[in-house]
Design a protein around this motif. Structure first.
Motif, short mmCIF file in Angstrom:
data_model
loop_
_atom_site.label_atom_id
_atom_site.label_comp_id
_atom_site.label_asym_id
_atom_site.label_seq_id
_atom_site.Cartn_x
_atom_site.Cartn_y
_atom_site.Cartn_z
N LEU A 1 29.41 -81.47 3.30
CA LEU A 1 30.70 -81.12 3.90
C LEU A 1 31.86 -81.34 2.93
CD1 LEU A 1 30.26 -82.52 7.51
CD2 LEU A 1 30.32 -80.13 6.80
N SER A 2 31.79 -82.42 2.15
CA SER A 2 32.83 -82.67 1.15
C SER A 2 32.82 -81.60 0.07
CB SER A 2 32.63 -84.04 0.51
OG SER A 2 32.79 -85.05 1.46
N GLY A 3 31.63 -81.15 -0.30
CA GLY A 3 31.53 -80.07 -1.28
C GLY A 3 32.14 -78.78 -0.74
N GLY A 4 31.86 -78.47 0.52
CA GLY A 4 32.45 -77.28 1.13
C GLY A 4 33.96 -77.36 1.20
N LEU A 5 34.46 -78.53 1.56
CA LEU A 5 35.92 -78.70 1.60
C LEU A 5 36.51 -78.66 0.20
CD1 LEU A 5 36.15 -81.47 4.34
CD2 LEU A 5 36.87 -79.09 4.53
N GLY A 6 35.77 -79.15 -0.79
CA GLY A 6 36.23 -79.07 -2.17
C GLY A 6 36.32 -77.63 -2.65
N VAL A 7 35.34 -76.82 -2.28
CA VAL A 7 35.38 -75.40 -2.63
C VAL A 7 36.57 -74.73 -1.96
CG1 VAL A 7 34.16 -73.20 -2.32
CG2 VAL A 7 32.92 -75.21 -3.12
N ALA A 8 36.82 -75.07 -0.70
CA ALA A 8 37.98 -74.51 0.00
C ALA A 8 39.28 -74.91 -0.69
CB ALA A 8 37.98 -74.97 1.45
N LEU A 9 39.37 -76.16 -1.13
CA LEU A 9 40.55 -76.61 -1.87
C LEU A 9 40.71 -75.84 -3.18
CD1 LEU A 9 40.60 -80.48 -1.42
CD2 LEU A 9 42.37 -78.87 -0.77
N TYR A 10 39.60 -75.65 -3.88
CA TYR A 10 39.65 -74.92 -5.15
C TYR A 10 40.13 -73.48 -4.93
CZ TYR A 10 38.05 -72.33 -9.19
OH TYR A 10 37.98 -71.50 -10.27
N LEU A 11 39.56 -72.82 -3.92
CA LEU A 11 39.96 -71.44 -3.64
C LEU A 11 41.43 -71.36 -3.23
CD1 LEU A 11 36.85 -70.10 -1.71
CD2 LEU A 11 37.56 -69.54 -4.05
N LEU B 1 46.17 -77.04 3.55
CA LEU B 1 45.85 -78.19 2.69
C LEU B 1 45.81 -79.48 3.50
CD1 LEU B 1 47.86 -77.55 -0.58
CD2 LEU B 1 45.39 -77.74 -0.36
N ALA B 2 46.79 -79.67 4.37
CA ALA B 2 46.81 -80.87 5.20
C ALA B 2 45.58 -80.93 6.09
CB ALA B 2 48.08 -80.91 6.03
N CYS B 3 45.21 -79.80 6.66
CA CYS B 3 44.02 -79.76 7.52
C CYS B 3 42.75 -80.07 6.74
CB CYS B 3 43.89 -78.40 8.20
SG CYS B 3 45.13 -78.14 9.48
N ILE B 4 42.65 -79.55 5.53
CA ILE B 4 41.47 -79.82 4.70
C ILE B 4 41.38 -81.31 4.38
CG2 ILE B 4 40.46 -79.46 2.42
CD1 ILE B 4 41.37 -76.54 2.62
N PHE B 5 42.49 -81.92 4.01
CA PHE B 5 42.47 -83.35 3.71
C PHE B 5 42.17 -84.19 4.95
CE2 PHE B 5 44.85 -82.22 -0.20
CZ PHE B 5 43.95 -82.79 -1.10
N LEU B 6 42.69 -83.77 6.10
CA LEU B 6 42.37 -84.47 7.34
C LEU B 6 40.89 -84.34 7.69
CD1 LEU B 6 45.47 -83.69 9.57
CD2 LEU B 6 44.80 -85.90 8.62
#
Length: 107
Positions: A15-25, A41-46
């Motif tokens: 899940l962290s990897g998926g969120l990291g990819v979302a952050l990168y994109l 961005l706030a939602c991804i960090f939350l």
């Protein structure tokens, strides 16, 4: 305990990897305007914080259950030892010609 926690840890990593990819994109490409990007961005960090908070809560629960199981095993071992000592005392009393504490003399 480590074997028990390896699957939740793997899920958190995925899940962290998926969120990291979302952050990168989100950082690389400009899909949204500034405020929408800020909200995403706030939602991804939350979500990232929630994933790891859930893992920590699971770790604490497993640790608590493990400690409770160990304490129960110690209590049972202590109780078994006390019963064994009592049986040995009663056997020794019978061998010495006395009566056991639970038995009354009928003489």
């Amino acid at each position: 305990m480590l074997k028990q926690m390896s699957f939740p840890f793997l899920i958190c990593l995925v899940l962290s990897g998926g969120l990291g990819v979302a952050l990168y994109l989100l950082a690389t490409y400009s899909f949204f305007d500034f405020y929408t990007r800020l909200i995403v961005l706030a939602c991804i960090f939350l979500l990232l914080a929630a994933v790891w908070a859930a893992f920590i809560a699971e770790w604490r629960e497993v640790s608590r259950l493990r400690r409770a199981r160990l304490e129960e095993a110690r209590r049972r071992a202590r109780q078994d030892q006390e019963l064994e000592e009592q049986a040995l005392r009663e056997a020794a009393a019978l061998l010495n010609g006395g009566t056991t504490p639970g038995e009354k003399s009928g003489r």
